[in-house]
Write a protein that holds these residues in place. Structure first.
Motif, mmCIF file in Angstrom:
data_model
loop_
_atom_site.group_PDB
_atom_site.id
_atom_site.type_symbol
_atom_site.label_atom_id
_atom_site.label_comp_id
_atom_site.label_asym_id
_atom_site.label_seq_id
_atom_site.Cartn_x
_atom_site.Cartn_y
_atom_site.Cartn_z
ATOM 1 N N ALA A 1 -1.250 6.038 -6.771
ATOM 2 C CA ALA A 1 -2.996 6.645 -6.358
ATOM 3 C C ALA A 1 -3.075 7.958 -6.556
ATOM 4 N N ARG B 1 -6.098 11.027 -1.460
ATOM 5 C CA ARG B 1 -6.868 11.776 -2.055
ATOM 6 C C ARG B 1 -6.821 13.284 -1.662
ATOM 7 N N TYR C 1 -4.484 4.781 3.897
ATOM 8 C CA TYR C 1 -3.748 5.248 2.587
ATOM 9 C C TYR C 1 -4.457 5.745 1.424
ATOM 10 N N ASP C 2 -5.814 5.613 1.260
ATOM 11 C CA ASP C 2 -6.718 6.110 0.239
ATOM 12 C C ASP C 2 -7.121 7.313 0.496
ATOM 13 N N HIS C 3 -7.382 7.960 1.764
ATOM 14 C CA HIS C 3 -7.844 8.967 2.256
ATOM 15 C C HIS C 3 -6.505 9.948 2.109
ATOM 16 N N ALA D 1 -5.799 0.306 4.205
ATOM 17 C CA ALA D 1 -5.762 0.428 2.859
ATOM 18 C C ALA D 1 -6.827 1.852 2.889
ATOM 19 N N ALA D 2 -7.962 1.853 3.711
ATOM 20 C CA ALA D 2 -8.657 3.237 3.606
ATOM 21 C C ALA D 2 -8.056 4.344 4.156
ATOM 22 N N LEU E 1 0.835 -1.220 -0.021
ATOM 23 C CA LEU E 1 0.172 0.115 0.050
ATOM 24 C C LEU E 1 0.788 1.335 -0.213
#
Length: 237
Positions: A21, A71, A66-68, A63-64, A14
Motif C-alpha cells: 500500500a 498514507r 493501516y491505510d492511514h 484496516a482504516a 493487512l
C-alpha cells in the motif's frame, strides 16, 4: 473463538499489505526509496514515528488504521520495507460495534526525495508543548505555522538540523549528538550563517514558562520569551 481467528487472519493480511500500500501510494515518477543504510559519517539518520487511526467494527477500524499509516509513510517518502509496526492494533471501544483502532510504526532510512525543500512547521500540543518538524503531525497536535523551509539534501554552506529531546521536551539542534541529549531524527539542512544569495529568516531557540519549555521562532526577541540563542538561518524562498 472463530471470530477471533478470522480477525487475526485479517490483521495479518493487512500487515503484509502495508508495504504494498505504501509503495503504491508513492508519487508517480518518484525514484524507488533505497533500503535502510548506515548514516553518512557525522550525519544522523531520518527516523519518523507514525500513528495510524481508524474507526468502525474491529476489522474495518484496523484496516482504516493501516491505510492511514500507509498514507502517512508514503507522504514522507518511505517505502513499506522501511517501516515496521511497533504497537497495535490497539482497540478502544466507543459504542455498540464501533471501535477506534490505533497502530504505531517507525520508518527509518533515507526517504525518497520528491521536492528540494520541506516546510519546517511549529506544532503545539494539548498541554502547550511545542514540536518543530518537517514530518507528520502527532495525534493531539496542531500546526501553529511554518518557520521556513529546510533543504532535503545538502547544499553548499548548509549543515543538518536535528530533532532532539531532553526530559520529554522537544528541541532542535545542529549537533548530531543532540548536545548530549536524546536523538530523534534528521529534519533537513539549513544555513548556520546568513547566506548572501537566498532569502532567509533567523531560526531561534526560545524558552517559555517556569519550566523553560523549548520552542523555535523566527523572531529574534523570541516573541517576548527567553532566548536560548540563534540556531542559524532558514530558507524562505
Amino acid at each position: 473463538m472463530r471470530r477471533t481467528s478470522r480477525l487475526r487472519t485479517t490483521l495479518l493480511a493487512l500487515s503484509v499489505a502495508l508495504a504494498a500500500a505504501v509503495t503504491a501510494a508513492a508519487p508517480a515518477g518518484a525514484a524507488p526509496a533505497p533500503a535502510p543504510a548506515p548514516a553518512v559519517a557525522n550525519v544522523g539518520p531520518v527516523v519518523v514515528y507514525l500513528t495510524g487511526i481508524g474507526g468502525g467494527p474491529q476489522n474495518i477500524a484496523a484496516a482504516a488504521a493501516y491505510d492511514h499509516l500507509g498514507r502517512q509513510a508514503a507522504d514522507a517518502g518511505f517505502a513499506g520495507s522501511q517501516c515496521r509496526v511497533t504497537e497495535g492494533p490497539l482497540f478502544t471501544h466507543v459504542t455498540g460495534n464501533y471501535y477506534q483502532a490505533m497502530i504505531k510504526a517507525t520508518c527509518s532510512g533515507e526517504p525518497a526525495v520528491t521536492a528540494p525543500t520541506r516546510s519546517l512547521n511549529r506544532l503545539i500540543g494539548p498541554n502547550g508543548e511545542h514540536i518543530s518538524t518537517v514530518w507528520n503531525v502527532p495525534p493531539g497536535y496542531q500546526v501553529e505555522g511554518s518557520l521556513g523551509r529546510l533543504y532535503t539534501s545538502p547544499r553548499e554552506g548548509t549543515v543538518p538540523l536535528y530533532h532532539c529531546v531532553v526530559r520529554k521536551d522537544n528541541f532542535l539542534s545542529g549537533d548530531v549528538n543532540c548536545e548530549g541529549q536524546t536523538y530523534v531524527s534528521r529534519l533537513g539542512w539549513f544555513h548556520p550563517g546568513r547566506p548572501a544569495d537566498v532569502g532567509t529568516a533567523p531560526l531561534m531557540r526560545c524558552m517559555v514558562g517556569k519550566h523553560r519549555e523549548f520552542f523555535e521562532s523566527n523572531q529574534t526577541d523570541c516573541e517576548g520569551q527567553a532566548s536560548g540563542g540563534q540556531l542559524g538561518w532558514i530558507f524562505t524562498g
